[in-house]
Each structure stands twice: as C-alpha cells, then as structure tokens.
Design a protein around this motif. Structure first.
Motif, mmCIF file in Angstrom:
data_model
loop_
_atom_site.group_PDB
_atom_site.id
_atom_site.type_symbol
_atom_site.label_atom_id
_atom_site.label_comp_id
_atom_site.label_asym_id
_atom_site.label_seq_id
_atom_site.Cartn_x
_atom_site.Cartn_y
_atom_site.Cartn_z
ATOM 1 N N ILE A 49 0.859 -1.180 0.000
ATOM 2 C CA ILE A 49 0.000 0.000 0.000
ATOM 3 C C ILE A 49 0.895 1.230 0.000
ATOM 4 O O ILE A 49 1.705 1.417 0.911
ATOM 5 N N VAL A 50 0.783 2.064 -1.018
ATOM 6 C CA VAL A 50 1.536 3.319 -1.092
ATOM 7 C C VAL A 50 0.584 4.463 -0.784
ATOM 8 O O VAL A 50 -0.474 4.588 -1.412
ATOM 9 N N VAL A 51 0.943 5.275 0.194
ATOM 10 C CA VAL A 51 0.169 6.478 0.528
ATOM 11 C C VAL A 51 0.982 7.669 0.051
ATOM 12 O O VAL A 51 2.050 7.955 0.595
ATOM 13 N N ASP A 52 0.484 8.345 -0.969
ATOM 14 C CA ASP A 52 1.245 9.458 -1.539
ATOM 15 C C ASP A 52 0.778 10.780 -0.949
ATOM 16 O O ASP A 52 -0.409 11.111 -0.973
ATOM 17 N N ASN A 53 1.732 11.548 -0.446
ATOM 18 C CA ASN A 53 1.457 12.830 0.217
ATOM 19 C C ASN A 53 1.483 13.990 -0.773
ATOM 20 O O ASN A 53 2.246 14.944 -0.617
ATOM 21 N N ALA A 54 0.637 13.891 -1.807
ATOM 22 C CA ALA A 54 0.495 14.979 -2.782
ATOM 23 C C ALA A 54 1.811 15.314 -3.470
ATOM 24 O O ALA A 54 2.229 16.475 -3.535
ATOM 25 N N SER A 55 2.474 14.295 -3.997
ATOM 26 C CA SER A 55 3.736 14.520 -4.710
ATOM 27 C C SER A 55 3.516 15.399 -5.934
ATOM 28 O O SER A 55 2.482 15.308 -6.616
ATOM 29 N N THR A 70 -1.634 -1.092 -4.182
ATOM 30 C CA THR A 70 -2.772 -0.232 -3.856
ATOM 31 C C THR A 70 -2.232 1.140 -3.483
ATOM 32 O O THR A 70 -1.366 1.249 -2.621
ATOM 33 N N MET A 71 -2.736 2.180 -4.143
ATOM 34 C CA MET A 71 -2.229 3.518 -3.879
ATOM 35 C C MET A 71 -3.338 4.427 -3.377
ATOM 36 O O MET A 71 -4.441 4.448 -3.932
ATOM 37 N N ILE A 72 -3.063 5.161 -2.314
ATOM 38 C CA ILE A 72 -3.950 6.183 -1.776
ATOM 39 C C ILE A 72 -3.297 7.526 -2.062
ATOM 40 O O ILE A 72 -2.221 7.813 -1.547
ATOM 41 N N ARG A 73 -3.942 8.340 -2.871
ATOM 42 C CA ARG A 73 -3.398 9.647 -3.224
ATOM 43 C C ARG A 73 -4.048 10.705 -2.346
ATOM 44 O O ARG A 73 -5.238 10.983 -2.476
ATOM 45 N N GLU A 74 -3.275 11.290 -1.465
ATOM 46 C CA GLU A 74 -3.789 12.321 -0.583
ATOM 47 C C GLU A 74 -3.787 13.673 -1.299
ATOM 48 O O GLU A 74 -2.869 13.977 -2.046
#
Length: 371
Positions: A49-55, A70-74
C-alpha cells in the motif's frame, strides 16, 4: 467542495497476504521504483500500500506501473505519521496480521520480512521489530543508524559483531527509527498508530515510548537488512531562514515528545522540559554565541506553549489502551477534526454503507469477519 483522496486498488487474490507493507511517498521519483521492485522480490508475499502525500513529481505515475500496488493519493501532505496511519488503517481493514512500514528511499533484502516474522512468532512480546539499516551501498551500517541508535541503544549487538561472537536472533532496544518497522496487529490494537501531533520528526520516538508503557518490547533483528539511500538526508545549501524553520520544527517535535513521555509525572515534568529547553537556548546564545540555534529553540517553545492543552489531551489518550489514531480515514481526519480519536474494538461491526462517512470511520472493524 472538500478534497477527498483517490484510492487505486490492486486486484486481490482469494487469500490476501498476512503482511501488508505501507510506503509513504512524497516526491520520491528517484527511489520509489527501486523500493517497489525490492518488495516484489520478497520471500514473504506482501500486500503493498503506497500512501502518496500529494507529490508534485512523477511518483504517482511510477507507482501506477506496479499493478499489484494499492495507492492512496492524498490531496495534501499529511506528514509522515498521519499518512502511515491511513495505510495502517487500510492494512488492518484488509485483515493483515502484521504491518511493515518502509521508507520510500530504501531497498529491502528479499528475506528481511521472513526473518522479522520468524522472530515475532517466537517472541509474542515484541511489538516493533526493526531490520539492520545499511548504507546506500549495503557495505556497512548506516552512519546515522550506528551513531544514534545502535551505539546507545543496542550495544550488545555491536559488541557481538565487533568481537565476532555469535549474533543473536534479536536484541532489545529502547528505541529504533521507523525507516523500516514490522509491527504486529496486537501492538497496533493496543498501542495505536502515530500521534498526529507530529508532522515530521520524533513520531517514532513517541511511539517507542508508548510501546514500553503498554508492555511491548522493541527489537533489532540483525539477520534482516535493508539499504537506506538517504534521499531526505542529502545536505544541500539552503537559505538561513529555511534552515532556521527546519531546525525549529525538529526542536518543536522534540519538546512535544519529551512532554508526552508516559514514564514522567505530567505537571512537574512539563515545567522541567520547558525549563530545560529555555536554558538550552540561553546557553547557545550566551556561551556558544550560536544565535541561530538559540532562535530556533525560542521559536519552538513559542509554538509549543499555545498547544499545551492539546498535547496534554493527546498524552492522556496515549496512556490508555486502544488503536488510537489508526482508525482515521485516508485523509487523516475523523469528522473533519485531526485531533479526534476513535477506539474501535476488534469485534466492532462495520457501519451500514449508507451511514455518514464519520460514522463508518468510527466503527471500522479491526479484523474482517472470518468466512
């Protein structure tokens, strides 16, 4: 209209892996592909699970190339701890027995999780298990890891390694960095996740202190290794004002961590911590003539003082058992309040699908029902 995170879910097999790996990314394009390729080679199957901090770089596009992730894009940068909490909440909801937290700028050895899981199975009291952190080339211990963690906290391993004695399966430590952690489900349901008081710095020290308070041990597992490429630690020339703000942010986190320590009395310890940092700032100015460090100490204290009631509330929450902070939504908030805590039990039933979002978050099941 409020922003909501976007989640891309990878196809799941009939039986999900028992270990979920959570990687928080932020402008990690130079390293994220190497990190994920190494996870593919793991001898233990991983749900990643990758949680991306608004890259703002190509990180998300690179992660999209890994179909199993699985990616969660914040929509905004939540910081290290809160983004990890979002990934942990997803991992637990998916039924993971262990959650492996990993920095984006790392390359994990294929058998690392296998060694960590073995030690966890043999020693149920271990709540946090940390692999050996090597430098970017993998030829020696990471200098920061050696100086600030192994030397002061794990001298037994250092002694055995230097004298060529047999190396034990694990060595207990007071604290270890969260660049790579295997945490057990029992630990997360008892101690909770990272306190959202911390945006960056000291959130792992705080969680280690809480682990000891609730009766869990922290261990270094030397047979498990990873290379830390140190993407966020490359020193570059910065304007002095930016350096001052960065140093002030780190000092602010240190002060909050010191105030929150479970082992100390709340009121007397509070004044001791504030006085110690005030004295430290005065010493930097009057003895060492380091006005920048003194200014950073003062700025940190001024940031902390208005937050003292909030810090004390968070401390009281963390002294209790429960999966604090990890039942947050993917945006890191419950009902719009980043300070809100929910403590669902392992047997809490999920809310109906038609329930409001904050109700669903407050009742997420920490383990799905057995089929």
């Amino acid at each position: 209209m409020s922003e909501t995170p976007t989640t891309t879910t990878a196809p799941t097999s009939a039986r999900a892996p028992r270990v979920a790996c959570v990687v928080v990314s932020f402008n990690g394009a130079p390293w994220i592909a190497d990190c994920l390729n190494a996870l593919r080679a793991s001898t233990v199957p991983l749900r990643v699970i990758v949680v991306d901090n608004a890259s703002s770089d190509a990180t998300c596009e690179i992660v999209d190339g890994f179909a199993e992730v699985t990616m969660i894009r914040e929509p905004k940068n939540l910081g290290f701890g809160r983004a990890n909490n979002a990934g942990i909440a997803r991992a637990l909801a998916d039924g993971a027995d262990h959650v492996f937290l990993l920095n984006q700028d790392t390359v994990l050895a294929p058998d690392a999780v296998e060694h960590l899981e073995r030690e966890a199975a043999l020693n149920p009291k271990l709540g946090i298990l940390c692999p050996l952190q090597l430098d970017g080339e993998g030829e020696s211990l990471d200098p920061t890891f050696l100086r600030y963690y192994v030397a002061p906290h794990v001298p037994g391993y250092l002694s055995d390694a230097l004298t060529r004695h047999p190396v034990a399966g694990h060595y207990l430590a007071e604290a270890l960095p969260a660049a790579a952690w295997l945490v057990t489900r029992e630990f997360l349901e008892t101690v909770g996740g990272f306190d959202p008081l911390f945006f960056l710095y000291c959130e792992d020290d705080d969680l280690c202190a809480r682990a000891h308070h609730h009766g869990f041990d922290i261990a270094l597992v030397p047979a498990a290794t990873f290379r830390h490429l140190r993407g966020f630690h490359v020193k570059t020339a910065q304007p002095w004002l930016k350096q001052l703000r960065r140093r002030g942010s780190r000092l602010r986190s240190q002060i909050v961590c010191d105030i929150k320590r479970p082992s100390a009395g709340p009121l007397r310890h509070l004044w001791y911590v504030l006085g110690a940092h005030l004295f430290g700032g005065a010493q930097q100015l009057l003895v060492h003539f380091n006005w920048r460090e003194a200014a950073a100490e003062l700025a940190a204290l001024l940031r902390v003082l208005p937050q003292l009631p909030r810090i004390r509330r968070h401390r009281a929450v963390c002294l209790r058992r429960g999966p604090h902070w990890i039942a947050l939504s993917a945006t890191g908030v419950v009902g719009g309040d980043p300070d809100a805590t929910v403590t669902p039990t392992p047997h809490t039933a999920p809310a109906p699908l038609g329930a409001p979002m904050d109700a669903r978050e407050a009742s997420f099941p920490t383990r799905p029902p057995q089929q």
